[in-house]
Enzyme design. Structure first.
Site, short mmCIF file in Angstrom:
data_model
loop_
_atom_site.label_atom_id
_atom_site.label_comp_id
_atom_site.label_asym_id
_atom_site.label_seq_id
_atom_site.Cartn_x
_atom_site.Cartn_y
_atom_site.Cartn_z
N GLU B 87 0.78 -1.21 -0.02
CA GLU B 87 -0.04 0.05 0.05
C GLU B 87 0.81 1.21 0.11
O GLU B 87 0.37 2.37 0.42
CB GLU B 87 -1.01 -0.10 1.39
CG GLU B 87 -0.37 0.09 2.63
CD GLU B 87 -1.48 -0.07 3.72
OE1 GLU B 87 -1.90 -0.84 4.24
OE2 GLU B 87 -1.59 1.29 3.91
N CYS B 119 -3.18 -4.15 4.28
CA CYS B 119 -1.96 -5.07 4.78
C CYS B 119 -2.02 -6.39 4.22
O CYS B 119 -1.42 -7.12 4.73
CB CYS B 119 -1.87 -4.97 6.25
SG CYS B 119 -1.83 -3.59 6.88
N THR B 160 3.93 2.49 15.25
CA THR B 160 3.98 1.03 14.60
C THR B 160 4.57 0.79 13.28
O THR B 160 5.19 -0.07 12.83
CB THR B 160 2.70 0.38 14.78
OG1 THR B 160 1.72 1.24 14.29
CG2 THR B 160 2.19 0.00 16.31
N ARG B 208 -10.10 2.88 17.88
CA ARG B 208 -10.59 1.59 18.54
C ARG B 208 -11.40 0.79 17.48
O ARG B 208 -11.43 -0.54 17.60
CB ARG B 208 -11.38 1.84 19.70
CG ARG B 208 -10.69 2.66 20.83
CD ARG B 208 -11.17 2.41 22.11
NE ARG B 208 -10.42 3.04 23.41
CZ ARG B 208 -9.86 2.35 23.94
NH1 ARG B 208 -9.95 1.00 23.91
NH2 ARG B 208 -9.09 2.97 24.72
N THR B 210 -10.78 -0.22 14.76
CA THR B 210 -9.81 -1.13 14.17
C THR B 210 -9.66 -2.52 14.84
O THR B 210 -9.14 -3.38 14.04
CB THR B 210 -8.37 -0.59 13.78
OG1 THR B 210 -7.85 -0.21 15.11
CG2 THR B 210 -8.41 0.91 13.09
N HIS B 243 -1.27 -11.38 11.39
CA HIS B 243 -1.02 -10.06 10.80
C HIS B 243 -0.84 -9.30 12.28
O HIS B 243 -1.39 -9.57 13.32
CB HIS B 243 -2.09 -9.27 10.25
CG HIS B 243 -1.74 -7.87 9.92
ND1 HIS B 243 -0.64 -7.37 9.35
CD2 HIS B 243 -2.52 -6.67 10.34
CE1 HIS B 243 -0.61 -6.14 9.33
NE2 HIS B 243 -1.55 -5.60 9.84
N ASN B 275 5.29 -2.61 12.23
CA ASN B 275 4.20 -3.30 11.50
C ASN B 275 4.74 -2.87 10.01
O ASN B 275 4.62 -1.77 9.34
CB ASN B 275 2.78 -2.60 11.57
CG ASN B 275 1.98 -2.89 10.72
OD1 ASN B 275 2.10 -3.83 9.80
ND2 ASN B 275 0.79 -2.57 10.96
N SER B 305 -7.00 -3.97 5.95
CA SER B 305 -8.23 -3.23 6.30
C SER B 305 -8.98 -2.76 5.13
O SER B 305 -8.56 -2.85 4.13
CB SER B 305 -7.57 -1.75 6.93
OG SER B 305 -7.02 -1.90 8.23
#
Lengths: 137, 354
Positions: B87, B119, B160, B208, B210, B243, B275, B305
């Site tokens: 991405e 991701c 991250t 949150r 996510t 993940h 990440n 996502s």
């Protein structure tokens, strides 16, 4: 300004893969595909893959940055002697200027060389970094 | 859902790459005046930082070259497809896979494309290589999962989002297998947990939101669906690699699925390198392959996502013993590091605007 795309395209293969030439007459190798051997003038030259490891033969630290590297910061330019004796001029990355040494083992890296502009073509190619993975090379 | 009973579709080469630079999350918190206690829940200590001349393409090429080193029986000329999942492509229009193809010396007759699914673009690339190898369309495919993960300055993502990735050479009935695929299961929904609009530099997210409706729902549905179809239980697996958006979600999701912490820790990289977005779970898989024994079974579950998850059951084959040491291991890259502070990090990332 004329786009640099055709020239970048022309140089891509040698820059991406560190291709060289071997003279079948005198046996010398040199960087980049060539039609004529720079050592003996023979036209019996073949394109070869150059070794991916070598040592720093000589170096300098560039502080006066060229216009296209404005804000890049000081960088190391070196002559790297490859395992087969071929010498290639290259930036040394993943190494601080105070840490570079003549004779230091290095390995091939693939990096951004530059770009036309924020909107333009990105140039990629070879640089060298300190050899970290001796056991695997 | 796909079940592969023939044990023939296999990873014959794998390789990873992680840039040398690291920043401790204390340095990021200091720059923004955030109290560290607010960040403990992420369970991340430091993240990798791309060098000033690195991007998603350079990481993809380095990983691809390492994958080829672990597949000495495969010539780059035999690779019929290269798919890159990311991405953070440096070009909006011009595939990363075209540059990788030239950099490894792939033939003119090669199928090239880039995948984007937040991701999980990397596992989409793996699925394409599996299906095209199984159908006979290609002898070998090269699937790449790499990112220079973007994060808005000052956003919690900065703690991250990092840089790194992995590549896999996949064949069917050819080459010396390192690990073969037993089955694959995917789920997908319309869940707006994290996104980046066209021409916008940094992604945005729902905080949150996510977690439960996005990460946990999809990872658990894909993992559970795969185990159900294969008639397997968590006890049948030696490792789980979910993940890794931070250091806590993968451990929590493994626990909810019934896996012990000891099965998730070997592939858990986010606490020490962050990440890698598309490269996250695939690089966790590589870290497991670096230490696994023939016959051991791995559950790989990506999450993208938007949202969706791809789950794979992978069994390690004898080839791992012959090939593991042919290229740098993930740990070699983890240990190679130089710390930078936030100002250098911002310069390398181009986050300082003029």
């Amino acid at each position: 300004m004329m786009p640099k795309s055709p020239r970048i395209w022309q140089l891509a293969e040698r820059r991406y893969r560190l291709l060289g030439s071997r003279c079948t007459a005198c046996g010398k190798t040199s960087v980049g595909p060539r039609n004529v051997c720079p050592a003996c003038g023979s036209e019996d030259v073949e394109t070869v893959q150059l070794p991916s490891t070598g040592t720093v033969y000589s170096y300098t630290v560039v502080h006066a940055l060229p216009a296209e590297r404005e804000r890049y910061g000081p960088y190391i330019m070196a002559i790297v002697e490859l395992e087969d004796g071929t010498r290639v001029t290259s930036e040394i990355v993943d190494c601080e200027p105070e840490d570079v040494k003549i004779g230091m083992p290095v390995e091939l890296a693939f990096r951004v060389i530059g770009q036309e502009s924020e909107e333009g073509i990105i140039y990629y190619g070879y640089k060298f970094r300190p050899l970290v993975f001796r056991k695997t090379n | 859902m796909s079940v592969f009973n023939d044990k023939k579709t296999a990873i014959v080469g794998y390789g990873s790459y992680i840039p040398r630079y690291r920043i401790k999350i204390e340095s990021i918190a200091h720059a923004w005046g955030e109290p560290l206690e607010m960040l403990r829940g992420l369970r991340v200590q430091e993240i990798s930082v791309k060098g000033r001349d690195e991007d998603q393409v350079t990481i993809a090429v380095e990983a691809a070259r390492n994958a080829l080193r672990r597949a000495p029986e495969v010539s780059a000329k035999e690779i019929g497809a290269i798919y890159s999942g990311s991405e953070s492509k440096p070009y909006a229009v011009k595939p990363t896979s075209t540059i990788v193809a030239a950099a490894i010396g792939a033939p003119l007759s090669v199928r090239l494309a880039d995948y984007e699914f937040a991701c999980k673009g990397g596992t989409e690339a793996i699925i394409s290589c599996i299906s095209q190898a199984r159908s006979g369309m290609i002898k070998y495919g090269l699937a790449i999962a790499a990112d220079c993960s973007q994060s808005l300055p000052g956003d919690v993502l900065e703690y991250t989002a990092s840089a790194g990735g992995s590549a896999f050479i996949i064949g069917h009935g050819s080459g010396d297998p390192i690990a073969y695929f037993e089955g694959q299961y995917s789920v997908g929904t319309d869940t707006p947990d994290f996104w980046r609009r066209d021409l916008i530099k940094y992604p945005r997210h729902g905080g949150r939101f996510t977690g439960e409706p996005a990460y946990f729902r999809h990872v658990m549905a894909a993992a559970s669906g795969l185990m159900r179809e294969l008639n397997m239980k968590p006890e049948d697996f030696d490792y789980i690699v979910p993940h890794q958006p931070n250091g806590s979600f993968p451990v929590e999701v493994a626990k909810r699925l019934g896996f012990s912490e000891s099965k998730v820790l070997p592939g858990l990289l986010s606490p020490i390198v962050g990440n890698f977005y598309s490269g996250s779970s695939p690089t966790g898989l590589c870290r497991v392959l670096d230490q696994a024994k023939p016959g051991q079974r791995i559950l790989l579950v990506s999450f993208g996502s938007g949202a969706g998850s791809d789950a794979f059951s992978i069994v390690v084959a004898d080839g791992i013993e012959r090939k593991r040491d042919l290229a740098p291991k993930v740990e070699d890259y983890v240990e190679r590091k130089k710390y930078v502070d936030y100002s250098v990090y911002a310069r390398f990332w181009g986050k300082i605007a003029f």
